[in-house]
Motif scaffolding. Structure first.
Motif, PDB file in Angstrom:
ATOM      1  N   ILE A 173      -3.355 -10.069 -12.526  1.00  0.00           N
ATOM      2  CA  ILE A 173      -2.735  -8.960 -12.017  1.00  0.00           C
ATOM      3  C   ILE A 173      -1.125  -9.155 -11.604  1.00  0.00           C
ATOM      4  O   ILE A 173      -0.861 -10.063 -11.361  1.00  0.00           O
ATOM      5  N   LEU A 174      -0.346  -8.136 -12.508  1.00  0.00           N
ATOM      6  CA  LEU A 174       1.023  -8.319 -12.388  1.00  0.00           C
ATOM      7  C   LEU A 174       1.688  -7.626 -11.149  1.00  0.00           C
ATOM      8  O   LEU A 174       2.749  -8.012 -10.685  1.00  0.00           O
ATOM      9  N   GLY A 175       0.783  -6.435 -11.042  1.00  0.00           N
ATOM     10  CA  GLY A 175       1.274  -5.518  -9.803  1.00  0.00           C
ATOM     11  C   GLY A 175       0.499  -4.643  -9.477  1.00  0.00           C
ATOM     12  O   GLY A 175      -0.465  -4.505 -10.065  1.00  0.00           O
ATOM     13  N   THR A 176       0.778  -3.819  -8.664  1.00  0.00           N
ATOM     14  CA  THR A 176      -0.314  -2.563  -8.241  1.00  0.00           C
ATOM     15  C   THR A 176       0.903  -1.359  -8.335  1.00  0.00           C
ATOM     16  O   THR A 176       2.108  -1.227  -8.198  1.00  0.00           O
ATOM     17  N   MET A 177       0.185  -0.015  -8.399  1.00  0.00           N
ATOM     18  CA  MET A 177       1.072   1.050  -8.595  1.00  0.00           C
ATOM     19  C   MET A 177       0.348   2.015  -7.659  1.00  0.00           C
ATOM     20  O   MET A 177      -1.068   2.060  -7.677  1.00  0.00           O
ATOM     21  N   THR A 178       0.843   2.755  -6.738  1.00  0.00           N
ATOM     22  CA  THR A 178       0.493   3.633  -5.754  1.00  0.00           C
ATOM     23  C   THR A 178       0.558   5.054  -6.887  1.00  0.00           C
ATOM     24  O   THR A 178       1.404   5.585  -7.061  1.00  0.00           O
TER      25      THR A 178
END
Ligand code: PPS
Length: 569
Positions: free
Chosen positions: A108-113
């Motif tokens: 997991i590199l990041g999250t996005m809303t």
């Protein structure tokens, strides 16, 4: 304007502790496996390379960027940075929900809303951003054939950068470069963007630019994604390293940029300028045909040679970086030096080797003169691009069932084996379906998977210097083009359309399948109840009606010889 303050720019990463926590929490979120291009985009979003973007564009910003090169709030931004996904995935996502963004190993590199989800008008995007809805443009092809149907947009929270195992010490984030410049006291820095090996003309151009701008020089090559068919970045970086000691060490540095280029000419130049501004540079070199995609399907250039300079000039103040523009550099024999083509008086001898001519010389193992490049660079290039007669290649037969593909392919294989020199592998339709694709049927989806598998194996064979002979029906043009691209990254692709007409194939009906297809006992049968899109410009077309196999195979061998793939005696 031309002095960089070099203060850090905002990144999207959270602190190390928050990232550890978030990584665990994000494990439960719906997750999207990023494509190679999205990984490049995400890295530059997270590290501030795409500042002021805070995530993948939402619909309002996307529309505004496509239409007027600006975010909705009016900020200049020329390139739609979008998270394209499949309809299947998009259907599962609620607006307001967080999703995990994973690399190809599942990290997991990041999250996005997700604040926005829409189906873009890709024809409009192609027209407005790339100037034409023409599949000859690599980014337009990507848009229609690789990118997902639905776009998701929203702010990104950065957890960790994508991992690179290659040339680690040569990669820098915008803030790392800013810190480096600060440390060395560099305040004026001119950036040179490139996706090609550096030859003498480039060196002269960068020297001149640094002199003109009274600036330090940053050689800033793109190692993310460039134009299909370019020299791979491993070779290029070795070439850059080989010429770096020809630059004064105290005033020049090199850093690798993990950007996925779009080859969008003028818009791309503006985008490149903004990215370099974020990396702490004050000046940016824009030469002839900056980020040009080559010819369109009518054989004309997509953009004028100086369109990029023109658009950059119009927006220079807003970009916040000064353009150092150059005309085409050519070699003046009498003075033994490179000069801009427009500054040369009549009567002197001007020498130039185009990219195409260079590729030809490498392909044919011909001399590349010292005035054109550095021996170290040429030797690196020769290692990865041996003469064509020593490279791997793929012969790709396509045609209806019973057209004679396998028979000709077998004859060609034997002839090539007789000549020797390279290992030959035959990937025949029936054989592949037995060993590689036994679970697949004949729907469009399954046929495409089958062909892509063949393409993948053939590209590996080609990469390793062998000859792959493929003989599937391969009824769809777009899929064949995808295979061609995969293979041309490593060696030549020779498409042979076995154009035996349907009536003749049906008359032969060697396997009795046409009869069954006519009776409806075999569904989706190519030519009867399923389409076959004939290639428009194959390297060779043969029709086996009334011609013996040996003659057809001979035509293929002659073609290969003509393409320089088989050395003459
Ligand atoms: S494809 O479309 O490229 O994936 O097809 P391919 O892998 O070459 O397989 C074609 C062979 O499978 C047999 N067969 C059919 N062909 C076409 N349509 C249908 N529905 C079908 N069902 C079975 C046929 O023997 C083909 O072999 P060739 O050598 O082409 O005659």
């Amino acid at each position: 304007m031309s002095i960089s303050n070099l203060a850090p720019i905002p990144e999207l990463y959270v602190s190390y502790e928050s990232a550890q926590k978030l990584k665990v929490e994000a494990g439960d979120l719906p997750s999207w496996d990023l494509t190679p291009r999205q990984i490049c985009d995400l890295e530059l979003l997270m590290n501030g390379g795409f500042n002021p973007l805070k995530g993948f564009l939402d619909q309002a910003d996307y529309d505004s960027v496509v239409e007027r090169m600006r975010l909705e709030d009016g900020t200049l931004w020329p390139m739609p940075i979008t998270l394209d996904v499949s309809t299947e995935f998009a259907d599962k996502i609620e607006i307001g929900q967080d999703i995990a963004l994973r690399d190809q190993e599942g990290v997991i590199l990041g999250t996005m809303t997700v604040t926005s989800r829409w189906e873009p008008d890709k024809h409009r995007e192609a027209e407005k951003v790339f100037g034409a809805d023409d599949l000859a443009h690599p980014a337009v092809y990507y848009l229609h054939h690789t990118a997902g149907r639905i776009y998701l947009g929203g702010p990104v929270t950065g957890i960790q950068p994508p991992v690179h195992y290659d040339f680690r010490a040569r990669r820098d984030t915008p803030n790392e470069l800013r810190a480096y410049f600060r440390k060395l006291g560099w305040r004026r820095i001119v950036a040179f963007q490139t996706r090609n090996p550096l030859h003498r003309a480039h060196q002269e151009l960068t020297f001149r630019a640094a002199r003109e701008a009274q600036a330090n020089l940053l050689i800033h090559p793109v190692v993310g994604m460039t134009k299909p068919g370019d020299v791979d970045h491993f070779t290029r970086v070795r070439c850059y390293e080989a010429v770096l000691d020809k630059y004064p060490q105290a005033t020049t540095t090199m850093s690798l940029l993990n950007l996925a280029m779009r080859m969008a000419g003028p818009r791309e130049a503006v985008w490149h300028g903004l990215i370099r501004k974020n990396h702490g540079c004050t000046h940016f070199i824009v030469g002839r045909d900056h980020a040009g995609p080559g010819k369109n399907s009518a054989g004309e250039d997509f953009y004028g040679p100086y369109d990029a300079q023109e658009l950059f000039r119009q927006h220079q103040d807003e970009i916040g970086i000064e353009m150092v523009d150059f005309r085409h550099m050519v070699y003046v024999q009498e003075r033994a030096q490179y000069e801009p083509a427009d500054e040369i008086e009549e009567g002197v001898t001007v020498l130039n080797i185009s990219g195409t001519e260079l590729r030809r010389r490498l392909a044919e193992g011909l001399e590349i003169p010292e005035w054109f490049s550095f021996p170290e660079v040429v030797s690196e290039l020769r290692k990865t691009r041996p003469a064509r007669s020593k490279q791997g290649f793929t012969v790709f037969f396509t045609g209806l069932s019973g057209s004679g593909k396998s028979t000709i392919a077998n004859a060609v294989m034997v002839k090539l084996m007789e000549m020797g020199g390279r290992p030959v592998t035959l990937l025949d339709g029936d054989v592949v379906r037995k060993h590689l694709s036994s679970e697949l049927g004949f729907s469009k989806e399954h046929r495409d998977i089958n062909i892509r598998r063949i393409g993948y194996v053939a590209s590996e064979i080609t990469k390793n210097g062998g000859i792959a002979i493929c003989a599937p029906i391969a009824p769809y043009s777009a899929t064949r083009r995808g295979v061609r691209e995969m293979i041309e990254a490593y060696g030549a692709f020779c498409e042979v359309h076995v154009a035996t007409p349907l009536e003749e194939c049906e008359k032969r009906d060697r396997k009795g399948l046409y009869k069954l297809a006519r009776e409806g006992k075999i569904k989706e049968f190519t030519g009867i109840s399923d389409p076959y899109e004939a290639p428009e410009t194959p390297e060779l077309r043969v029709d086996t009606t009334g011609i013996d196999v040996d003659n057809c195979a001979q035509q293929v061998i002659l073609k290969l010889e003509q393409m320089g793939l088989i050395a003459g005696r």
